[in-house]
Scaffold this active site. Structure first.
Site, PDB file in Angstrom:
ATOM      1  N   HIS A  57       7.095  13.906   8.603  1.00  0.00           N
ATOM      2  CA  HIS A  57       6.606  15.288   8.632  1.00  0.00           C
ATOM      3  C   HIS A  57       7.619  16.257   8.019  1.00  0.00           C
ATOM      4  CE1 HIS A  57       3.750  13.905  12.043  1.00  0.00           C
ATOM      5  NE2 HIS A  57       3.254  13.655  10.851  1.00  0.00           N
ATOM      6  N   HIS A 106      -4.818   9.092   5.501  1.00  0.00           N
ATOM      7  CA  HIS A 106      -4.858   8.438   6.815  1.00  0.00           C
ATOM      8  C   HIS A 106      -4.452   9.492   7.851  1.00  0.00           C
ATOM      9  CE1 HIS A 106      -4.635   5.064   4.062  1.00  0.00           C
ATOM     10  NE2 HIS A 106      -4.948   4.236   5.048  1.00  0.00           N
ATOM     11  N   SER A 132       0.047  15.082  10.907  1.00  0.00           N
ATOM     12  CA  SER A 132       0.093  15.596   9.537  1.00  0.00           C
ATOM     13  C   SER A 132      -1.080  16.539   9.221  1.00  0.00           C
ATOM     14  CB  SER A 132       0.163  14.443   8.528  1.00  0.00           C
ATOM     15  OG  SER A 132      -0.839  13.487   8.774  1.00  0.00           O
ATOM     16  N   GLY A 134      -9.653   6.296   3.097  1.00  0.00           N
ATOM     17  CA  GLY A 134      -8.819   7.157   2.258  1.00  0.00           C
ATOM     18  C   GLY A 134      -8.317   6.450   1.012  1.00  0.00           C
ATOM     19  N   ASP A 180      -0.425   7.462   4.603  1.00  0.00           N
ATOM     20  CA  ASP A 180       0.286   7.078   5.834  1.00  0.00           C
ATOM     21  C   ASP A 180      -0.524   6.036   6.620  1.00  0.00           C
ATOM     22  OD1 ASP A 180       1.962   7.073   8.062  1.00  0.00           O
ATOM     23  OD2 ASP A 180       1.043   8.875   8.914  1.00  0.00           O
TER      24      ASP A 180
HETATM   25  N1  SAM Z   1      -0.893  10.747   9.134  1.00  0.00           N
HETATM   26  C1  SAM Z   1      -0.980  10.867  10.588  1.00  0.00           C
HETATM   27  C2  SAM Z   1       0.145  11.766  11.074  1.00  0.00           C
HETATM   28  O1  SAM Z   1       1.228  11.755  10.471  1.00  0.00           O
HETATM   29  O2  SAM Z   1      -0.077  12.487  12.038  1.00  0.00           O
HETATM   30  C3  SAM Z   1      -0.936   9.515  11.270  1.00  0.00           C
HETATM   31  C4  SAM Z   1      -1.861   8.501  10.700  1.00  0.00           C
HETATM   32  S1  SAM Z   1      -1.812   6.928  11.468  1.00  0.00           S
HETATM   33  C5  SAM Z   1      -0.284   6.265  10.977  1.00  0.00           C
HETATM   34  C6  SAM Z   1      -2.947   6.034  10.459  1.00  0.00           C
HETATM   35  C7  SAM Z   1      -4.403   6.426  10.698  1.00  0.00           C
HETATM   36  O3  SAM Z   1      -5.187   5.908   9.633  1.00  0.00           O
HETATM   37  C8  SAM Z   1      -5.010   5.854  11.978  1.00  0.00           C
HETATM   38  O4  SAM Z   1      -5.570   6.895  12.731  1.00  0.00           O
HETATM   39  C9  SAM Z   1      -6.089   4.890  11.489  1.00  0.00           C
HETATM   40  O5  SAM Z   1      -7.245   4.877  12.323  1.00  0.00           O
HETATM   41  C10 SAM Z   1      -6.431   5.457  10.145  1.00  0.00           C
HETATM   42  N2  SAM Z   1      -6.937   4.516   9.140  1.00  0.00           N
HETATM   43  C11 SAM Z   1      -6.719   3.168   9.047  1.00  0.00           C
HETATM   44  N3  SAM Z   1      -7.231   2.703   7.884  1.00  0.00           N
HETATM   45  C12 SAM Z   1      -7.749   3.779   7.230  1.00  0.00           C
HETATM   46  C13 SAM Z   1      -8.368   3.956   5.959  1.00  0.00           C
HETATM   47  N4  SAM Z   1      -8.536   2.911   5.134  1.00  0.00           N
HETATM   48  N5  SAM Z   1      -8.768   5.183   5.598  1.00  0.00           N
HETATM   49  C14 SAM Z   1      -8.578   6.247   6.431  1.00  0.00           C
HETATM   50  N6  SAM Z   1      -8.000   6.147   7.633  1.00  0.00           N
HETATM   51  C15 SAM Z   1      -7.579   4.929   8.029  1.00  0.00           C
END
Ligand code: SAM
Length: 290
Positions: free
Chosen positions: A19, A42, A105, A152, A172
């Site tokens: 972040h 993500h 994020s 994503g 992410d």
């Molecule tokens: N970026 C966020 C933050 O910093 O607050 C944290 C994200 S977390 C590490 C990853 C997220 O991506 C999870 O909530 C998961 O459900 C989601 N996810 C997993 N595969 C995905 C995809 N192919 N496309 C979008 N989201 C996905």
């Protein structure tokens, strides 16, 4: 694939590194008035209550944001601008002196939007997407944010290049699915082919897994093939082989702003001191320009 819930990791040392860098990337890009297209591939749930649910069970924030704030308060040390900026972003969600809420994020990026900017969020988890939508709906800038229940990795290319030719993408993944590593690479290849000058920031875990160990070098090779500058920062808070908890993570940035390296030169030693748990605490800062 739906076992990962980011609430377990909210406010951890890995979130701090990710972040803090995301904020500095956005700050730099916003120095010019042109509209920015920001994508968070993500997204997670957007906002986390550290005193409740998964976050309270894992207590990862105790070794992250809580520890950082305590360290800075107890030493009275000068706080580098990028750390102060990051703490100010977290403080937006909280009453003075409190860190009950931690912005993911989507919230960090949304709070920094200017009227001309647009933020697009992707989230696949059926529960997280509902929580994310509910959280985003509370923001005053809700009309500038699009939330998609979609992949994503595969949807990014459809947004590139942005009409303004100015963009920041945060990638992410949770890396629970080992296809994430392969999907990340093909997503980046496609993204850089369509929009070579965009800024792309990739978070990754530093763990004893073949794909993870190889990732930074593979990202450097992609940058080289596309003739792009890069920066790679890693932060390790302990070295306890055999322990399952995440001990180190990294951020790899394609087309980093020239200001980022200096910000991290100031911030990483403090983060190491504040968050380090044993003598294995360390950081690295590499870039193509060095
Ligand atoms: N970026 C966020 C933050 O910093 O607050 C944290 C994200 S977390 C590490 C990853 C997220 O991506 C999870 O909530 C998961 O459900 C989601 N996810 C997993 N595969 C995905 C995809 N192919 N496309 C979008 N989201 C996905």
């Amino acid at each position: 694939m739906f076992s990962y819930r980011h609430a377990f990791h909210a406010g951890s040392h890995a979130d701090i590194l990710k972040h803090l860098i995301a904020i500095q990337l956005l700050r730099y890009l916003q120095e010019k008035p042109g509209a920015l297209s920001i994508v968070d591939t993500h997204a997670g749930a957007g906002l986390y209550n550290l005193q409740d649910g998964f976050a309270a069970i894992s207590q990862e924030s105790a070794g992250g944001i809580v520890r950082l704030k305590d360290y800075l308060a107890s030493t009275g040390a000068d706080v580098p601008p990028s750390i102060a900026d990051y703490l100010a972003c977290v403080a937006i969600e909280n009453a003075p002196e409190s860190t009950a809420l931690y912005p993911g994020s989507p919230f960090i990026l949304a709070r920094l939007l200017r009227p001309q900017d647009r933020l697009r969020l992707f989230e696949l988890h059926p529960n997280e997407i509902d929580i994310l939508r509910g959280n985003i709906n509370q923001l005053h800038c809700v009309k500038q944010v699009d939330v998609y229940s979609a992949d994503g990795f595969s949807r990014l290319k459809g947004l590139l290049p942005p009409p303004s030719r100015r963009g920041l993408t945060l990638i992410d993944p949770s890396y629970e699915d080992k296809n994430d590593y392969r999907n990340l690479e093909s997503c980046l290849e496609e993204a850089l082919s369509r929009f070579a000058t965009g800024c792309y920031a990739i978070w990754y875990p530093v763990i004893a897994r073949r794909e993870s160990i190889a990732l930074p070098e593979r990202l450097k090779a992609i940058a080289k093939a596309h003739q792009r500058a890069w920066l790679c920062a890693e932060l390790r808070v302990e070295n306890a082989p055999g322990e399952r908890r995440l001990q180190a993570s990294g951020m790899f940035v394609f087309n980093p702003p020239w200001t980022l390296r200096d910000h991290l030169k100031d911030a990483l030693p403090i983060l190491k001191k504040a968050l380090g748990l044993d003598s294995g605490a360390a950081y690295t800062l590499q870039s193509s320009e060095a």
